[in-house]
Structure formats: C-alpha cells, structure tokens
Design a protein around this motif. Structure first.
Motif, PDB file in Angstrom:
ATOM      1  N   ILE A  79      12.102   8.630  -8.388  1.00  8.18           N
ATOM      2  CA  ILE A  79      11.729   8.466  -6.985  1.00  8.18           C
ATOM      3  C   ILE A  79      11.507   6.984  -6.683  1.00  8.18           C
ATOM      4  CG2 ILE A  79       9.974   8.999  -5.229  1.00  8.18           C
ATOM      5  CD1 ILE A  79       9.502  11.644  -6.585  1.00  8.18           C
ATOM      6  N   LYS A  80      12.023   6.529  -5.549  1.00  9.61           N
ATOM      7  CA  LYS A  80      11.867   5.128  -5.149  1.00  9.61           C
ATOM      8  C   LYS A  80      10.461   4.918  -4.602  1.00  9.61           C
ATOM      9  CE  LYS A  80      13.170   3.461  -1.176  1.00  9.61           C
ATOM     10  NZ  LYS A  80      13.935   3.030   0.015  1.00  9.61           N
ATOM     11  N   ILE A  81       9.715   4.028  -5.254  1.00  4.66           N
ATOM     12  CA  ILE A  81       8.345   3.725  -4.836  1.00  4.66           C
ATOM     13  C   ILE A  81       8.250   2.261  -4.423  1.00  4.66           C
ATOM     14  CG2 ILE A  81       5.912   3.588  -5.522  1.00  4.66           C
ATOM     15  CD1 ILE A  81       6.960   6.443  -5.255  1.00  4.66           C
ATOM     16  N   HIS A  82       7.825   2.049  -3.181  1.00  2.13           N
ATOM     17  CA  HIS A  82       7.573   0.700  -2.676  1.00  2.13           C
ATOM     18  C   HIS A  82       6.118   0.340  -2.962  1.00  2.13           C
ATOM     19  CE1 HIS A  82       5.597  -1.484   0.738  1.00  2.13           C
ATOM     20  NE2 HIS A  82       6.518  -2.372   0.434  1.00  2.13           N
ATOM     21  N   PHE A  83       5.875  -0.919  -3.364  1.00  7.54           N
ATOM     22  CA  PHE A  83       4.492  -1.322  -3.601  1.00  7.54           C
ATOM     23  C   PHE A  83       4.341  -2.839  -3.497  1.00  7.54           C
ATOM     24  CE2 PHE A  83       6.644  -1.470  -7.650  1.00  7.54           C
ATOM     25  CZ  PHE A  83       6.082  -2.508  -8.379  1.00  7.54           C
ATOM     26  N   GLN A  84       3.147  -3.246  -3.091  1.00  8.16           N
ATOM     27  CA  GLN A  84       2.745  -4.642  -3.183  1.00  8.16           C
ATOM     28  C   GLN A  84       2.098  -4.858  -4.545  1.00  8.16           C
ATOM     29  OE1 GLN A  84       0.246  -4.650   0.428  1.00  8.16           O
ATOM     30  NE2 GLN A  84       1.496  -6.330   1.190  1.00  8.16           N
ATOM     31  N   TYR A  85       2.290  -6.051  -5.099  1.00  6.62           N
ATOM     32  CA  TYR A  85       1.723  -6.363  -6.412  1.00  6.62           C
ATOM     33  C   TYR A  85       1.260  -7.808  -6.386  1.00  6.62           C
ATOM     34  CZ  TYR A  85       1.466  -6.568 -11.575  1.00  6.62           C
ATOM     35  OH  TYR A  85       1.054  -6.700 -12.873  1.00  6.62           O
ATOM     36  N   ILE A  86      -0.054  -7.984  -6.323  1.00  4.59           N
ATOM     37  CA  ILE A  86      -0.636  -9.317  -6.211  1.00  4.59           C
ATOM     38  C   ILE A  86      -1.615  -9.518  -7.356  1.00  4.59           C
ATOM     39  CG2 ILE A  86      -1.840 -10.940  -4.717  1.00  4.59           C
ATOM     40  CD1 ILE A  86      -0.655  -7.702  -3.199  1.00  4.59           C
ATOM     41  N   LYS A  87      -1.355 -10.485  -8.212  1.00  2.00           N
ATOM     42  CA  LYS A  87      -2.222 -10.743  -9.352  1.00  2.00           C
ATOM     43  C   LYS A  87      -3.377 -11.652  -8.960  1.00  2.00           C
ATOM     44  CE  LYS A  87       0.936  -9.839 -13.164  1.00  2.00           C
ATOM     45  NZ  LYS A  87       1.383 -10.283 -14.507  1.00  2.00           N
ATOM     46  N   GLY A  88      -4.555 -11.325  -9.488  1.00  2.00           N
ATOM     47  CA  GLY A  88      -5.729 -12.121  -9.215  1.00  2.00           C
ATOM     48  C   GLY A  88      -5.721 -13.432  -9.970  1.00  2.00           C
ATOM     49  N   SER A  89      -6.460 -14.411  -9.438  1.00  6.87           N
ATOM     50  CA  SER A  89      -6.490 -15.741 -10.051  1.00  6.87           C
ATOM     51  C   SER A  89      -7.506 -15.849 -11.182  1.00  6.87           C
ATOM     52  CB  SER A  89      -6.826 -16.783  -8.975  1.00  6.87           C
ATOM     53  OG  SER A  89      -8.103 -16.519  -8.406  1.00  6.87           O
ATOM     54  N   GLY A  90      -8.391 -14.885 -11.331  1.00  8.78           N
ATOM     55  CA  GLY A  90      -9.419 -14.934 -12.364  1.00  8.78           C
ATOM     56  C   GLY A  90      -8.871 -14.688 -13.753  1.00  8.78           C
ATOM     57  N   LYS A  91      -9.692 -15.043 -14.750  1.00 11.03           N
ATOM     58  CA  LYS A  91      -9.250 -14.911 -16.135  1.00 11.03           C
ATOM     59  C   LYS A  91      -9.205 -13.454 -16.595  1.00 11.03           C
ATOM     60  CE  LYS A  91     -10.906 -19.460 -17.642  1.00 11.03           C
ATOM     61  NZ  LYS A  91     -11.811 -20.198 -18.570  1.00 11.03           N
ATOM     62  N   ASN A  92     -10.087 -12.643 -16.067  1.00 14.81           N
ATOM     63  CA  ASN A  92     -10.171 -11.245 -16.499  1.00 14.81           C
ATOM     64  C   ASN A  92      -9.988 -10.295 -15.315  1.00 14.81           C
ATOM     65  OD1 ASN A  92     -10.903 -11.717 -19.363  1.00 14.81           O
ATOM     66  ND2 ASN A  92     -12.729 -12.648 -18.453  1.00 14.81           N
ATOM     67  N   SER A  93      -8.880 -10.479 -14.606  1.00 10.79           N
ATOM     68  CA  SER A  93      -8.610  -9.637 -13.441  1.00 10.79           C
ATOM     69  C   SER A  93      -8.465  -8.173 -13.849  1.00 10.79           C
ATOM     70  CB  SER A  93      -7.330 -10.098 -12.745  1.00 10.79           C
ATOM     71  OG  SER A  93      -7.565 -11.227 -11.949  1.00 10.79           O
ATOM     72  N   LYS A  94      -9.024  -7.314 -13.030  1.00  7.44           N
ATOM     73  CA  LYS A  94      -8.975  -5.883 -13.310  1.00  7.44           C
ATOM     74  C   LYS A  94      -7.818  -5.256 -12.519  1.00  7.44           C
ATOM     75  CE  LYS A  94     -13.932  -5.370 -14.216  1.00  7.44           C
ATOM     76  NZ  LYS A  94     -13.873  -4.824 -15.593  1.00  7.44           N
ATOM     77  N   PRO A  95      -6.892  -4.608 -13.190  1.00 13.39           N
ATOM     78  CA  PRO A  95      -5.776  -3.961 -12.472  1.00 13.39           C
ATOM     79  C   PRO A  95      -6.254  -2.702 -11.760  1.00 13.39           C
ATOM     80  CG  PRO A  95      -5.634  -3.488 -14.812  1.00 13.39           C
ATOM     81  CD  PRO A  95      -6.774  -4.450 -14.652  1.00 13.39           C
ATOM     82  N   ILE A  96      -5.995  -2.620 -10.475  1.00 13.71           N
ATOM     83  CA  ILE A  96      -6.425  -1.458  -9.708  1.00 13.71           C
ATOM     84  C   ILE A  96      -5.325  -1.029  -8.734  1.00 13.71           C
ATOM     85  CG2 ILE A  96      -7.639  -2.950  -8.038  1.00 13.71           C
ATOM     86  CD1 ILE A  96      -9.639  -0.585  -7.677  1.00 13.71           C
ATOM     87  N   ILE A  97      -5.074   0.267  -8.686  1.00 17.31           N
ATOM     88  CA  ILE A  97      -4.093   0.818  -7.761  1.00 17.31           C
ATOM     89  C   ILE A  97      -4.847   1.418  -6.576  1.00 17.31           C
ATOM     90  CG2 ILE A  97      -3.922   3.020  -9.045  1.00 17.31           C
ATOM     91  CD1 ILE A  97      -0.895   2.980  -8.196  1.00 17.31           C
ATOM     92  N   LEU A  98      -4.487   0.978  -5.377  1.00 22.09           N
ATOM     93  CA  LEU A  98      -5.152   1.376  -4.139  1.00 22.09           C
ATOM     94  C   LEU A  98      -4.245   2.326  -3.369  1.00 22.09           C
ATOM     95  CD1 LEU A  98      -6.398  -2.160  -2.998  1.00 22.09           C
ATOM     96  CD2 LEU A  98      -7.683  -0.456  -4.298  1.00 22.09           C
ATOM     97  N   THR A  99      -4.761   3.503  -3.015  1.00 19.27           N
ATOM     98  CA  THR A  99      -3.930   4.510  -2.374  1.00 19.27           C
ATOM     99  C   THR A  99      -4.427   4.818  -0.970  1.00 19.27           C
ATOM    100  OG1 THR A  99      -3.570   5.507  -4.551  1.00 19.27           O
ATOM    101  CG2 THR A  99      -2.852   6.771  -2.642  1.00 19.27           C
ATOM    102  N   HIS A 100      -3.520   4.715  -0.004  1.00 25.19           N
ATOM    103  CA  HIS A 100      -3.832   4.947   1.403  1.00 25.19           C
ATOM    104  C   HIS A 100      -3.879   6.431   1.708  1.00 25.19           C
ATOM    105  CE1 HIS A 100       0.317   6.138   2.441  1.00 25.19           C
ATOM    106  NE2 HIS A 100       0.702   5.214   1.574  1.00 25.19           N
ATOM    107  N   GLY A 101      -3.980   6.773   2.985  1.00 28.05           N
ATOM    108  CA  GLY A 101      -4.001   8.163   3.411  1.00 28.05           C
ATOM    109  C   GLY A 101      -3.086   8.390   4.595  1.00 28.05           C
ATOM    110  N   TRP A 102      -3.456   9.349   5.429  1.00 31.35           N
ATOM    111  CA  TRP A 102      -2.735   9.655   6.668  1.00 31.35           C
ATOM    112  C   TRP A 102      -3.746   9.624   7.805  1.00 31.35           C
ATOM    113  CZ3 TRP A 102      -2.741  12.511  10.981  1.00 31.35           C
ATOM    114  CH2 TRP A 102      -1.557  12.569  11.715  1.00 31.35           C
TER     115      TRP A 102
END
Length: 372
Positions: A79-102
């Motif tokens: 399935i084709k999934i569109h997403f934004q991917y922005i890396k944090g500038s900090g040394k220990n950035s925490k990866p988090i996936i944010l999900t919208h609604g309707w």
C-alpha cells in the motif's frame, strides 16, 4: 530507508481553477430563518467562507508550506503510504509516529513540527496520511490494519527497533492498537482521547465519574453523532455529493461537532480559517472524502463480524484531556492503557495540535522525556 521515494505536493493549476469555478457556481439550498447552526452548517457562515476561499485564500501559499518539510511515499505491505519525516536536532531524538483522525489530515500536526524538532529534547517526527486520506493510496482499511502498516513503516521501511506513538480520534484507535499488538517495539504512547462508552460496559464496574461521562457521551451522540452513523452504514451514498461539491464537502467537515458553535470556535478548532480551508482542500484535491468515510464502515463491519476487542496494554501511556474535548476520567483511560502520566489541560479542543500547538507539544515532550 527502504522502498521510499521523495514526494512533493503539486496540484495542477487546472484543478485549482476548476475548484474556483465550482465555488463560484454554487447552488445554495437556503436555510430556516435564524437557524444559525441548529440544523447543521450555517449557510450564512458558509457564504462568507466561500467568498474568502475565492478571493483571499491562496492555495499555492499553503502548498508551499506543506512542502516546507521533507515528505515521502513508501510501499508498506503493498500500500502506498505518504508521510512527512523530520529528524530532530537533539542528540537523543525520540522517534514518534503521529496519527491524525477524521475530518482532519496529516496537516493536523504541521504547527508542532518546529516545536518538537529543535532544542535539546527533540523528536524524529513521522507523520503519515492514513490510507484513504490525503496523499496516501485511496484504499480504506480498518484501524487495526493501519496499526500493522505503521509498525512495518517504522521498523522495516525506516529501520527503528523501538519507537513511540501518539494520536487522537481515529489516530487514538491506531495508537492503542499499536501498543496492544506490538509492545515489543512500541516504547510509549500518548492520547488526547480514549474512545467513548457505547453501552457495552457493565455499569457495576463503572465509577461514578465514568457513569457521568457515559451519560454525557450518550447525549452528545444523539445531538452530534449523525456523521458517524452515516459513515459507518451508508458512506457511499454521501460520498457522491461531497466529492462533487466543494461547498458540500466544506459543510460536512465544518459541521463536525458544532451544535451551538460560533464561527470563531469552528475556525479555532481547525487552527484558523485558512488552516481549515487547507485541510478541506487536501480532501478535495485528492478526492479522498469517500475512502476516508469508508474507514468507518470497514471498522463497523469488522466489529459486526466478531473481531475481538484489543487487550489492555502495559506500554507506558500519557493522556492529555483538553477542555473542549469529551472530559473522560482517568479511570476510563486506565481500562485500556497503562496510564503513567495524566494531565487536565487548561485550553484547547479536539484538534489541540492545531488549536494550541505550544501546549500540545510541551505536554507531549514532557511525557516522552519522563520515560526511562
């Protein structure tokens, strides 16, 4: 990154011109005298909104803002999934996936991107469009299926062994499913709502606060729940009109939960008038209102088919209750998730990341960096 290509929003000028022409040739149905928002979206308000849409709103300006941050398309489980991917500038950035609604979109989170990716305590933000919404593939799937896709996106396409997740509305269900099904890779989850009592709970197990919450939800459902009932039963019948008329689409979206609302509150809920129009335009240009509504039907059919409720998860959970959101008590949240951080917020509503981005981002950061 694996099976990922770069993406830019680039709506053809012919589509922009066609939208303007449709707006200029709207057939208005008329409304009851002094009805305001009583029967649904106010025609007087919508006429003003459309005049602004035609004369003052600049799609290209907002399209450029959408393209400010890196965007990609990934093949996730076919399935084709569109997403934004922005890396944090900090040394220990925490990866988090944010999900919208309707009836919002990945655009729900655009104001918090700079707030969470700069400074010392930062996040790597992954902000996808749910299948059937926006620039992802126009394919409606269940909430649990989205969670399965997100797990693959984070671990297989992006290579994270552990990650965090947050969401509200439909995104709440996706985030809860991620924590329940994949506790080995989900390190923490954050919510702004946790579902609603639907009459299936044993009253003997409910606290007085939960019973009051259930009574409020029942009353709200009778006043405001028509959208969900239609979308869970006859979404295709509604889709023809909304996919044909931009004013019809706008009316359906802006009337979401607006009984007795004022124009200021309606617009504030979506982060402002232009932000509201940008969200509506994303649905319009991608022609995804039909598939976005169809997700409700997919979830309903899964439930009617006997799908089992998700088990409560032990993944650490943060919960932020905003004042213009349904005021669920802590014990309601504890039925579903392992609440280690619960905050009653002082301002904001259902789309808090749009309405009060600083408060939302600050509370999310506080939770994430409280975890060991």
């Amino acid at each position: 990154m694996k099976n990922v290509t770069e993406f830019k929003v680039n709506i053809p000028q012919s589509d922009v011109d066609a939208l303007k022409a449709r707006l200029e040739n709207t057939r208005w149905p008329g409304e009851a005298q002094d009805s305001d928002w009583t029967f649904g979206a106010s025609e007087a308000y919508l006429k003003g909104l459309v005049a602004h849409w035609i004369s003052n709103y600049d799609w290209r300006e907002h399209e450029a803002a959408l393209n400010k941050y890196p965007q990609y398309v990934a093949d996730v489980g076919g399935i084709k999934i569109h997403f934004q991917y922005i890396k944090g500038s900090g040394k220990n950035s925490k990866p988090i996936i944010l999900t919208h609604g309707w009836p919002d979109s990945y655009y729900r989170f655009h104001k918090i991107i700079p707030l969470l990716t700069t400074g010392e305590q930062t996040c790597d933000l992954i902000i996808p469009s749910i299948p059937g919404f926006g620039f992802s593939e126009r394919k409606a799937v269940t909430t649990e299926a989205v969670a399965d896709l997100w797990k693959k996106l984070m671990t297989e396409n992006l290579g994270y062994s552990k990650f965090y997740a947050a969401g509200g509305d439909v995104g709440m269900g996706v985030t809860k499913a991620l924590a329940s099904k994949y506790p080995d890779v989900v390190a923490g989850v954050h919510f702004t709502d946790l579902g609603y009592p639907m009459g299936q709970e044993d009253p003997g197990t409910m606290s007085e606060d939960e019973k009051q919450f259930a009574q409020f939800v029942q009353q709200w459902w009778y006043r405001e729940g028509a959208y969900a009932m239609v979308q869970a039963t006859k979404p295709q019948s509604l889709a023809y009109g909304l996919n044909e008329s931009p004013v019809g689409l706008a009316a359906w979206i802006v009337s979401f939960g607006t009984a007795g609302a004022t124009p200021d509150l309606v617009e504030a809920a979506f982060g402002g008038k232009d932000e509201m129009l940008t969200n509506i335009c994303i649905y319009w240009y991608t022609q995804t209102i039909a598939t976005s509504m169809r997700m409700y039907k997919e979830d309903a059919m899964a439930q009617w088919g006997g799908s089992q409720p998700l088990q409560k998860t032990n993944v650490p959970a943060g919960v932020a209750v905003f004042p213009r959101e349904a005021q669920f008590p802590k014990e309601w949240a504890e039925r579903f998730v392992n609440v280690v951080h619960y905050t009653k917020m002082g301002e904001g509503g259902h789309f808090a990341a749009l309405e009060v981005p600083e408060l939302f981002a600050g509370e999310l950061r506080k939770f994430l960096f409280s975890l060991k």
